[in-house]
Design a protein around this motif. Structure first.
Motif, PDB file in Angstrom:
ATOM      1  N   LEU A 355      16.701 -12.906 -22.123  1.00 45.03           N
ATOM      2  CA  LEU A 355      17.063 -12.279 -23.388  1.00 45.03           C
ATOM      3  C   LEU A 355      17.360 -10.806 -23.117  1.00 45.03           C
ATOM      4  N   PHE A 356      18.319 -10.247 -23.809  1.00 50.33           N
ATOM      5  CA  PHE A 356      18.686  -8.862 -23.528  1.00 50.33           C
ATOM      6  C   PHE A 356      19.059  -8.141 -24.810  1.00 50.33           C
ATOM      7  N   GLU A 357      19.017  -6.842 -24.738  1.00 52.04           N
ATOM      8  CA  GLU A 357      19.485  -5.988 -25.818  1.00 52.04           C
ATOM      9  C   GLU A 357      20.896  -5.522 -25.480  1.00 52.04           C
ATOM     10  N   PRO A 358      21.742  -5.320 -26.492  1.00 49.99           N
ATOM     11  CA  PRO A 358      23.089  -4.834 -26.193  1.00 49.99           C
ATOM     12  C   PRO A 358      23.029  -3.502 -25.460  1.00 49.99           C
ATOM     13  N   GLY A 359      23.812  -3.400 -24.375  1.00 48.82           N
ATOM     14  CA  GLY A 359      23.822  -2.187 -23.574  1.00 48.82           C
ATOM     15  C   GLY A 359      23.001  -2.285 -22.304  1.00 48.82           C
ATOM     16  N   GLN A 360      22.244  -3.386 -22.114  1.00 54.92           N
ATOM     17  CA  GLN A 360      21.456  -3.526 -20.900  1.00 54.92           C
ATOM     18  C   GLN A 360      22.312  -4.042 -19.739  1.00 54.92           C
ATOM     19  N   HIS A 361      21.734  -4.046 -18.531  1.00 54.85           N
ATOM     20  CA  HIS A 361      22.493  -4.460 -17.358  1.00 54.85           C
ATOM     21  C   HIS A 361      21.680  -5.416 -16.497  1.00 54.85           C
ATOM     22  N   LEU A 362      22.386  -6.050 -15.547  1.00 53.32           N
ATOM     23  CA  LEU A 362      21.777  -6.956 -14.580  1.00 53.32           C
ATOM     24  C   LEU A 362      21.915  -6.367 -13.179  1.00 53.32           C
ATOM     25  N   THR A 363      20.894  -6.551 -12.374  1.00 56.21           N
ATOM     26  CA  THR A 363      21.012  -6.256 -10.947  1.00 56.21           C
ATOM     27  C   THR A 363      21.324  -7.565 -10.231  1.00 56.21           C
ATOM     28  N   VAL A 364      22.423  -7.569  -9.477  1.00 48.20           N
ATOM     29  CA  VAL A 364      22.887  -8.761  -8.767  1.00 48.20           C
ATOM     30  C   VAL A 364      22.584  -8.589  -7.282  1.00 48.20           C
ATOM     31  N   ARG A 365      22.023  -9.632  -6.690  1.00 48.31           N
ATOM     32  CA  ARG A 365      21.709  -9.602  -5.260  1.00 48.31           C
ATOM     33  C   ARG A 365      22.272 -10.849  -4.593  1.00 48.31           C
ATOM     34  N   THR A 366      22.896 -10.650  -3.452  1.00 45.74           N
ATOM     35  CA  THR A 366      23.379 -11.788  -2.680  1.00 45.74           C
ATOM     36  C   THR A 366      23.554 -11.360  -1.230  1.00 45.74           C
ATOM     37  N   LYS A 367      23.740 -12.339  -0.344  1.00 45.03           N
ATOM     38  CA  LYS A 367      24.047 -12.051   1.054  1.00 45.03           C
ATOM     39  C   LYS A 367      25.528 -12.271   1.289  1.00 45.03           C
ATOM     40  N   ILE A 368      26.183 -11.264   1.817  1.00 44.50           N
ATOM     41  CA  ILE A 368      27.588 -11.374   2.194  1.00 44.50           C
ATOM     42  C   ILE A 368      27.634 -11.170   3.701  1.00 44.50           C
ATOM     43  N   GLY A 369      27.916 -12.242   4.417  1.00 46.36           N
ATOM     44  CA  GLY A 369      27.756 -12.214   5.867  1.00 46.36           C
ATOM     45  C   GLY A 369      26.276 -12.160   6.189  1.00 46.36           C
TER      46      GLY A 369
END
Length: 668
Positions: A355-369
């Motif tokens: 659940l989020f409030e308008p204006g919030q953000h996500l931190t995205v994590r992944t492995k590239i190579g």
């Protein structure tokens, strides 16, 4: 700042209370307002009664309403919640006490009420148990006599009370009795009854019902046994219950934090809702159904469709609850030649976490190579849509943006941290406000979420968006913005500014800058006409526009800022020494050594601690923590409010110790 480093180790009823985030003001202007209004209303109804210009039931109702409201003044005064100056509380309390019940003094009432807080639901020692512990069939008979047991309580405790208080209460009791007898003997008893006696009993009946019976009845735990279940919150129909009960439908918050002013109960609850639920908070619905914490969470989900009628609820989670979850990608759609829209399929069991409030953000994590990559992206979907989406604009040589544009496909998974950030402003469907936003390029993503949600939740509010891009082809969400402007034609105006479009109107050509903003501030966007401002774009531009808005009279608390990324400062040991840092995370404490010039976050990560972070530039707020011992200095801060900083919060990616030992707590 606090100096204690102790962390809670249990979830029992005596666990340290969450910080409500509210403080006693120097002067409570809402109290001043309702006090003045109630006195004026009582005076008007008294005049109407004496002049016989209104029907008797109307004058009684008006006077009773005034007395009912004055009880809240008395109530806050007894908890010293009106002002940090004790004499101010005493002054308001004494005046309000004359109207509520002139049989006892303000000091005696304050003593009795505090005893109620100490001994809630204790039949022998709770002075309000006469009401809350009443058999149902007797309750209506007792409601109108709520204050009479107070007299016997004073008598039982007379030796404990200061002599001056006892004398004052005795004089008031004698004087009140004398006035009633004098009016009866001189033929003015009906006048006194009409002006005061009947309205006062009506008000007392409602007070007993709403402030005592509804919050406490049928709860067996005392305050000493379990303070989270000695009284309850009452949820549902809050758009009417909260103003009608003067926020006492959140009575549990009051008992947990008695010094919080009445009009901040809801804010205190929303700040720590999940922590209260984890402690087994007692909750009932507007219709009397009692809910366990899990049932309350289910109730919230089932009532999610009512968001268009009710204020959006803050998705309450402590900083320690921040963590990554592997989430499937449901779609990857091209927005422009340089950007894509990524939608996520959040599993049902994680819906509450995301659940989020308008204006919030996500931190995205992944492995590239072989490299782990983290990036922070604003959520662009509406908070009431039930969807979760971000937009990624390609940056030349950008590792993740190139991956998203060229390789990411539906069915792939990404690690997402639960939403963070505080770019938005509280919404309320009863509000009539004017909003303005200035966004550049991908700065539209958080603004779009705010804009969409605001137009749905606040049907009487309006929104102006100034959006800068190179040209129409590079404009993210161009079609959606056109659709929104058509749908909300009477409330939404979008001004497109193009820097490289020779066909664009001259006044809207070039880059957004101080000159253009000056023009708008002189016309349709005068600061006095705009309630909330949102600025999102490159840091230099945003800082410049914010400065201009404040120069032109905009309130700093209502100019909200979000930037693409912060400045990455160079590491320097100048003026800094090595230090010992204790990091509180997920209920555990870790002691690490910090090298001269390192930030708190750097030292934690070097020691293998999974502290939350994203941008490393002071722009996203993911690494926010509270300093509980020692002190630090921040290189920069684009996220935390003045209130956050005052409360001891810092961005650990920007914080360097200025004392030999520092303790930070990511739970806050």
């Amino acid at each position: 700042m606090a100096t204690s480093t102790e962390l809670p180790t249990s979830r029992g009823p005596r666990q340290a209370l969450p910080d409500p985030g509210e403080r006693v003001p120097r002067i409570s202007w809402p109290i001043v307002g309702i006090f003045s209004g109630a006195i004026a209303l009582f005076a008007a109804s008294t005049w109407a009664a004496l002049a016989d210009v209104l029907p008797v039931p109307v004058t009684i109702g008006l006077s009773a309403t005034a007395i009912f409201v004055l009880f809240t003044v008395l109530h806050d005064a007894s908890h010293y919640s009106i002002s940090t100056h004790g004499w101010v509380n005493a002054a308001f309390g004494r005046i309000a006490m004359f109207f509520v019940s002139p049989l006892i003094s303000f000091r005696s009432f304050a003593f009795i009420h505090i005893e109620h807080h100490r001994n809630t639901n204790d039949g022998d020692n709770d002075p309000d148990h006469f009401i809350s512990g009443s058999p149902l069939w007797q309750a209506p008979l007792r409601f109108g006599l709520m204050d009479f047991p107070y007299l016997s309580f004073i008598v039982r405790n007379v030796r404990r009370r200061p002599r001056v208080e006892v004398v004052e209460t005795s004089l008031l009791l004698v004087t009140s009795t004398a006035v009633i007898l004098a009016c009866a003997l001189t033929g003015h008893f009906w006048t006194l009854a009409l002006v005061y006696l009947i309205p006062e009993r009506v008000a007392m009946f409602v007070l007993a019902w709403w402030f005592d019976w509804l919050p406490h009845h049928d709860l067996k735990d005392t305050q000493q046994e379990n303070r989270y279940r000695a009284t309850r919150n009452r949820v549902g129909a809050e758009w009417v219950l909260t103003p009608l009960l003067l926020s006492q439908n959140y009575h549990l918050v009051h008992h947990l934090h008695p010094s919080v002013p009445f009009y901040r109960y809801v804010a205190a609850w929303q700040r720590n809702e999940e922590e209260y639920l984890e402690r087994g908070a007692a909750i009932g619905t507007a219709f009397g159904q009692q809910l366990t914490p899990d049932e309350y969470r289910d109730w919230k989900r089932l009532n999610g469709r009512m968001r268009r009628l009710l204020p959006l609820r803050k998705a309450a989670r402590s900083l320690s609850a921040l963590g990554f979850h592997t989430i499937p990608v449901s779609s990857v759609d091209k927005l422009t030649n340089e950007s894509v829209l990524i939608n996520f399929a959040v599993p049902e069991e994680l819906k509450d976490q995301f659940l989020f409030e308008p204006g919030q953000h996500l931190t995205v994590r992944t492995k590239i190579g072989t490299k782990e990559v983290r990036r922070s992206y604003s959520i662009c979907s509406s908070a009431d849509s039930g969807t979760l989406a971000i937009a990624v604009k390609h940056i030349p040589d950008g590792i993740f943006s190139t991956f998203a544009m060229e390789h990411l496909r539906p069915g792939d998974t990404l690690d997402l941290m639960t939403p963070t950030g505080s770019f938005g402003a509280p919404l309320n469907p009863l509000a009539v406000k004017r909003y303005a936003a200035i966004a550049v390029g991908s700065g539209i993503t958080p603004v779009l979420s705010i804009l969409r949600t605001t137009l749905v939740v606040e049907p009487e509010s309006s929104f102006t968006l100034i959006y800068g891009n190179r040209d129409a082809e590079s404009t993210m969400f161009r079609r959606e913005l056109d659709d929104l402007e058509a749908r909300y034609a009477d409330r939404l105006r979008i001004v497109h500014v193009h820097s490289r479009d020779p066909r664009h109107p001259p006044l809207l050509s070039g880059r957004i800058d101080r000159t253009k903003l000056d023009h708008w501030l002189d016309s349709e966007l005068a600061p006095s006409l705009v309630d909330e401002w949102f600025l999102c774009g490159p840091v230099d531009l945003v800082a410049d526009l914010r400065e201009l808005l404040i120069e032109r009279g905009a309130n700093t608390d209502h100019v909200h800022v979000e930037i693409f990324q912060g400045y990455r400062t160079l590491r320097s040991t100048d003026g800094f020494d090595a230090a010992t840092v204790v990091v509180g995370l997920s209920g555990r404490q870790h002691e690490v050594k910090l090298a001269a010039g390192d930030t708190v976050l750097e030292s934690a990560l070097k020691s293998g601690i999974e502290a939350p972070y994203a941008c490393l530039g002071g722009a996203c707020g993911t690494c926010k923590a509270k300093v509980t011992l020692g002190s630090v200095v921040m290189d920069q801060n684009f996220v935390l409010s003045k209130a956050d900083v005052k409360d001891g919060y810092v961005l650990t990616c920007q914080s360097r110790p200025t004392t030999p030992s520092v303790t930070v707590d990511y739970q806050g």
